[in-house]
Scaffold this motif. Structure first.
Motif, PDB file in Angstrom:
ATOM      1  N   ASN A  88       0.720  -1.302  -0.088  1.00 57.76           N
ATOM      2  CA  ASN A  88      -0.015   0.140  -0.044  1.00 57.76           C
ATOM      3  C   ASN A  88       0.735   1.183   0.078  1.00 57.76           C
ATOM      4  N   SER A  89       2.218   1.047   0.364  1.00 56.25           N
ATOM      5  CA  SER A  89       2.795   2.272   0.594  1.00 56.25           C
ATOM      6  C   SER A  89       3.372   2.684  -1.266  1.00 56.25           C
ATOM      7  N   VAL A  90       3.403   1.607  -1.913  1.00 58.50           N
ATOM      8  CA  VAL A  90       3.777   1.874  -3.514  1.00 58.50           C
ATOM      9  C   VAL A  90       2.285   2.304  -4.026  1.00 58.50           C
ATOM     10  N   GLY A  91       1.289   1.669  -3.606  1.00 56.97           N
ATOM     11  CA  GLY A  91      -0.055   2.364  -4.067  1.00 56.97           C
ATOM     12  C   GLY A  91      -0.265   3.682  -4.055  1.00 56.97           C
ATOM     13  N   ALA A  92      -0.048   4.100  -2.490  1.00 59.09           N
ATOM     14  CA  ALA A  92      -0.272   5.536  -2.538  1.00 59.09           C
ATOM     15  C   ALA A  92       0.592   6.523  -3.099  1.00 59.09           C
ATOM     16  N   VAL A  93       1.898   6.128  -3.472  1.00 61.99           N
ATOM     17  CA  VAL A  93       2.632   6.931  -4.499  1.00 61.99           C
ATOM     18  C   VAL A  93       1.962   6.995  -5.682  1.00 61.99           C
ATOM     19  N   PHE A  94       1.412   5.921  -6.348  1.00 60.16           N
ATOM     20  CA  PHE A  94       0.818   5.803  -7.700  1.00 60.16           C
ATOM     21  C   PHE A  94      -0.323   6.477  -7.513  1.00 60.16           C
ATOM     22  N   GLN A  95      -1.224   6.427  -6.643  1.00 60.70           N
ATOM     23  CA  GLN A  95      -2.697   7.169  -6.432  1.00 60.70           C
ATOM     24  C   GLN A  95      -2.393   8.672  -6.402  1.00 60.70           C
ATOM     25  N   LEU A  96      -1.295   9.124  -5.600  1.00 56.78           N
ATOM     26  CA  LEU A  96      -0.989  10.686  -5.564  1.00 56.78           C
ATOM     27  C   LEU A  96      -0.817  11.162  -7.003  1.00 56.78           C
ATOM     28  N   ILE A  97       0.191  10.428  -7.642  1.00 52.75           N
ATOM     29  CA  ILE A  97       0.484  11.083  -9.168  1.00 52.75           C
ATOM     30  C   ILE A  97      -0.428  10.927 -10.044  1.00 52.75           C
ATOM     31  N   TYR A  98      -1.687  10.094  -9.904  1.00 51.20           N
ATOM     32  CA  TYR A  98      -2.771  10.131 -10.662  1.00 51.20           C
ATOM     33  C   TYR A  98      -3.607  11.270 -10.311  1.00 51.20           C
ATOM     34  N   VAL A  99      -3.767  11.398  -9.009  1.00 56.52           N
ATOM     35  CA  VAL A  99      -4.708  12.545  -8.650  1.00 56.52           C
ATOM     36  C   VAL A  99      -4.244  13.799  -8.903  1.00 56.52           C
ATOM     37  N   SER A 100      -2.786  13.953  -8.906  1.00 58.90           N
ATOM     38  CA  SER A 100      -2.234  15.349  -9.471  1.00 58.90           C
ATOM     39  C   SER A 100      -2.168  15.361 -10.975  1.00 58.90           C
ATOM     40  N   ILE A 101      -2.356  14.485 -11.650  1.00 56.91           N
ATOM     41  CA  ILE A 101      -2.420  14.595 -13.132  1.00 56.91           C
ATOM     42  C   ILE A 101      -3.871  14.865 -13.556  1.00 56.91           C
ATOM     43  N   PHE A 102      -4.747  14.283 -12.809  1.00 64.90           N
ATOM     44  CA  PHE A 102      -6.209  14.667 -12.820  1.00 64.90           C
ATOM     45  C   PHE A 102      -6.405  15.925 -12.636  1.00 64.90           C
ATOM     46  N   ILE A 103      -5.945  16.459 -11.347  1.00 62.35           N
ATOM     47  CA  ILE A 103      -6.357  17.804 -10.940  1.00 62.35           C
ATOM     48  C   ILE A 103      -5.750  19.094 -11.924  1.00 62.35           C
ATOM     49  N   SER A 104      -4.461  18.559 -12.685  1.00 60.34           N
ATOM     50  CA  SER A 104      -3.788  19.494 -13.584  1.00 60.34           C
ATOM     51  C   SER A 104      -4.870  19.613 -14.720  1.00 60.34           C
ATOM     52  N   TYR A 105      -5.547  18.607 -15.411  1.00 59.18           N
ATOM     53  CA  TYR A 105      -6.316  18.801 -16.616  1.00 59.18           C
ATOM     54  C   TYR A 105      -7.902  18.820 -16.412  1.00 59.18           C
ATOM     55  N   ALA A 106      -8.008  18.963 -15.038  1.00 62.63           N
ATOM     56  CA  ALA A 106      -9.679  18.899 -14.994  1.00 62.63           C
ATOM     57  C   ALA A 106     -10.132  20.329 -15.290  1.00 62.63           C
ATOM     58  N   GLU A 107     -11.545  20.559 -15.240  1.00 62.57           N
ATOM     59  CA  GLU A 107     -12.105  21.877 -15.254  1.00 62.57           C
ATOM     60  C   GLU A 107     -12.199  22.409 -13.963  1.00 62.57           C
ATOM     61  N   LYS A 108     -12.170  23.959 -13.984  1.00 61.92           N
ATOM     62  CA  LYS A 108     -12.040  24.666 -12.791  1.00 61.92           C
ATOM     63  C   LYS A 108     -12.884  24.055 -11.672  1.00 61.92           C
ATOM     64  N   ALA A 109     -13.945  23.851 -11.743  1.00 56.65           N
ATOM     65  CA  ALA A 109     -14.988  23.248 -10.683  1.00 56.65           C
ATOM     66  C   ALA A 109     -14.595  21.973 -10.165  1.00 56.65           C
ATOM     67  N   ILE A 110     -14.169  20.986 -10.987  1.00 54.51           N
ATOM     68  CA  ILE A 110     -13.684  19.806 -10.702  1.00 54.51           C
ATOM     69  C   ILE A 110     -12.416  19.752 -10.031  1.00 54.51           C
ATOM     70  N   LYS A 111     -11.598  20.827 -10.599  1.00 53.78           N
ATOM     71  CA  LYS A 111     -10.182  20.815  -9.885  1.00 53.78           C
ATOM     72  C   LYS A 111     -10.321  21.182  -8.459  1.00 53.78           C
TER      73      LYS A 111
END
Length: 241
Positions: A88-111
């Motif tokens: 789960n330590s490895v999983g947490a790193v992966f999920q944080l990367i995914y969330v960061s990318i998602f926030i970067s390209y999401a619309e303002k309200a979703i961001k």
């Protein structure tokens, strides 16, 4: 004859050890498959510079689950199941990367929504660590974090179901990542076996539920993937965070 008894016992112990090593390798493989399964989705997001109709909630739920389950697997909470913590330590790193990318390209309200949820995840995790260390003794700590890990695991396994409304409405599985659903099923199935092997209900109960939810998701994908070729898709106008 007497010498053969210790020899057979040693061989039995060796066989059990080798089986455990094989199972640990299998669990790590399934875990890795689960963590990398969203990569095709995020390659598409990076290519199109948009999150389109993809949901960020599964990755937020997965991050919270990985953090809580990581803490549950630590020796301070549950001695003897360090595999749970390392995976789960490895999983947490992966999920944080995914969330960061998602926030970067999401619309303002979703961001803003996902960013707020991300902050909330870390605040909740810190509160759990502080409470478990300061309020509970060793046995109470394991029970407290164990119950929370059960809730977080179930939410992680159920989070891809949020997209069902979109799948049913459009009769298309375009925005329901198949490999995420499949790997969730494989991961929950493998940790169901691990939890039963360790006789730990905080592991096998939520992963048993996760196995059933994973089967439901795969069946839904299978049904609508055949239907999507028969009907034209409606315009995707709803946004799912």
């Amino acid at each position: 004859m007497l010498q053969s008894v210790p020899y057979r016992f040693c061989k039995l112990v060796e066989s059990i050890f080798l089986i455990c090593v094989d199972l640990m390798c299998l669990w790590n493989i399934f875990a890795f498959v689960l963590f990398v399964s969203p990569i095709p989705t995020f390659r598409r997001i990076l290519r199109n510079k948009s999150t389109e109709q993809f949901s960020g909630l599964p990755y937020i739920c997965s991050l919270l689950n990985c953090l809580i389950t990581l803490w549950y697997g630590m020796p301070l909470v549950s001695p003897g199941i360090i595999l749970v913590a390392t995976v789960n330590s490895v999983g947490a790193v992966f999920q944080l990367i995914y969330v960061s990318i998602f926030i970067s390209y999401a619309e303002k309200a979703i961001k803003l929504k996902i960013s707020g949820l991300l902050i909330a995840v870390f605040l909740v995790f810190l509160a759990i660590v502080f409470t478990s260390m300061e309020v509970f003794d060793s046995n109470g700590r394991r029970l407290f974090v164990g119950y929370l890990s059960v809730a977080s695991l179930i939410s992680m396994f159920a989070s891809p179901l949020f997209i069902i409304k979109l799948v049913i409405k459009t009769r298309s599985v375009e925005f329901m990542p198949f490999y995420l659903s499949l790997s969730n099923f494989l991961m929950s199935l493998s940790f169901l076996a691990y939890g039963m092997f360790k006789d730990d209900p905080f592991i096998y109960v939520p992963n048993g539920i996760g196995t059933l939810l994973g089967i439901a998701q795969v069946m839904l994908y299978s049904y609508y993937s055949t239907k999507s070729g028969e009907v034209s898709r409606q315009p995707l106008i709803d946004s799912f965070a």
